[in-house]
Scaffold this motif. Structure first.
Motif, short mmCIF file in Angstrom:
data_model
loop_
_atom_site.label_atom_id
_atom_site.label_comp_id
_atom_site.label_asym_id
_atom_site.label_seq_id
_atom_site.Cartn_x
_atom_site.Cartn_y
_atom_site.Cartn_z
N MET A 1 0.84 -1.17 0.00
CA MET A 1 0.00 0.00 0.00
C MET A 1 0.89 1.23 0.00
N VAL A 2 0.59 2.18 -0.86
CA VAL A 2 1.35 3.41 -0.95
C VAL A 2 0.66 4.46 -0.10
N ASP A 29 -5.33 -1.81 17.25
CA ASP A 29 -5.34 -3.26 17.06
C ASP A 29 -6.43 -3.71 16.11
N ASP A 30 -7.61 -3.07 16.19
CA ASP A 30 -8.70 -3.40 15.27
C ASP A 30 -8.30 -3.10 13.83
N TYR A 31 -7.69 -1.92 13.63
CA TYR A 31 -7.27 -1.55 12.28
C TYR A 31 -6.20 -2.52 11.77
N LEU A 32 -5.27 -2.89 12.61
CA LEU A 32 -4.22 -3.82 12.18
C LEU A 32 -4.81 -5.18 11.80
N LYS A 33 -5.77 -5.68 12.58
CA LYS A 33 -6.42 -6.95 12.26
C LYS A 33 -7.11 -6.87 10.91
N ARG A 34 -7.83 -5.78 10.67
CA ARG A 34 -8.54 -5.61 9.42
C ARG A 34 -7.57 -5.53 8.25
N GLU A 39 -4.76 -7.92 3.61
CA GLU A 39 -3.52 -8.43 3.02
C GLU A 39 -3.69 -9.89 2.60
N GLY A 40 -4.37 -10.66 3.42
CA GLY A 40 -4.65 -12.05 3.07
C GLY A 40 -5.55 -12.15 1.85
N GLN A 41 -6.53 -11.23 1.76
CA GLN A 41 -7.40 -11.20 0.58
C GLN A 41 -6.58 -10.92 -0.68
N ALA A 42 -5.61 -10.02 -0.58
CA ALA A 42 -4.77 -9.69 -1.74
C ALA A 42 -3.96 -10.91 -2.18
N LYS A 67 -14.31 -3.04 -0.66
CA LYS A 67 -15.22 -2.63 0.42
C LYS A 67 -14.52 -2.66 1.77
N ALA A 68 -13.67 -3.64 1.98
CA ALA A 68 -12.93 -3.73 3.24
C ALA A 68 -11.99 -2.53 3.40
N LEU A 69 -11.30 -2.16 2.32
CA LEU A 69 -10.41 -0.99 2.36
C LEU A 69 -11.21 0.29 2.58
N GLN A 70 -12.36 0.39 1.93
CA GLN A 70 -13.20 1.57 2.12
C GLN A 70 -13.67 1.68 3.56
#
Length: 113
Positions: A1-2, A29-34, A39-42, A67-70
Motif C-alpha cells: 500500500m502506498v 489493534d482493530d485496524y491492524l487486524k482488518r 492483506e490475506g485477501q490480496a 469494500k474492506a479498504l473503504q
C-alpha cells in the motif's frame, strides 16, 4: 500500500502533527487486524489469478477487498474528524484551517477512488 507523503506547509516544510497521539490509536489493534485480513485477501487474489480462476469469481473478491479498504478508510476519516479536527478547531487559528483542509482533501480522494 502506498501512503502519500504529507503536503508541504506554507514554509515549504512538511506539516507536523501536534498532538501526542493520533485519533485512531485506541482502535489500532482493530485496524491492524482488518489490514492483515485485507492483506490475506490480496494474496488470495494473486493465487486466483495464478490458478486462472473464473473472471467473475476474481471480480467478486476484488469487490470484497475494495469494500474492506473503504471501511478502514471511512473509520480513519471518522477518527480524524472526531479527534484531530475537533482538537484543532478548539485551538483555532491556522492549525484548525489546516486540519479542515486536510480532511476535505482526504475525503475528496476517497470519493474519487
Amino acid at each position: 500500500m502506498v501512503v502519500p507523503e504529507r503536503p508541504p506547509d506554507a514554509s515549504g516544510g512538511h506539516t507536523v502533527e501536534t498532538s501526542s497521539q493520533h485519533g485512531y490509536i485506541h482502535r489500532k489493534d482493530d485496524y491492524l487486524k482488518r489490514l492483515r485480513r485485507i492483506e490475506g485477501q490480496a494474496r488470495g487474489l494473486q493465487r486466483m489469478v495464478e490458478d486462472e480462476k473464473y473472471c467473475i469469481d476474481i471480480l467478486t473478491q476484488v469487490s470484497a477487498m475494495t469494500k474492506a479498504l473503504q471501511s478502514v478508510a471511512l473509520g480513519l476519516v471518522e477518527e480524524h474528524l472526531s479527534h484531530c479536527v475537533v482538537q484543532a478547531a478548539q485551538a483555532g487559528g491556522r492549525e484548525a484551517d489546516e486540519k479542515v483542509r486536510e480532511a476535505s482533501e482526504a475525503i475528496a480522494r476517497l470519493v474519487r477512488s
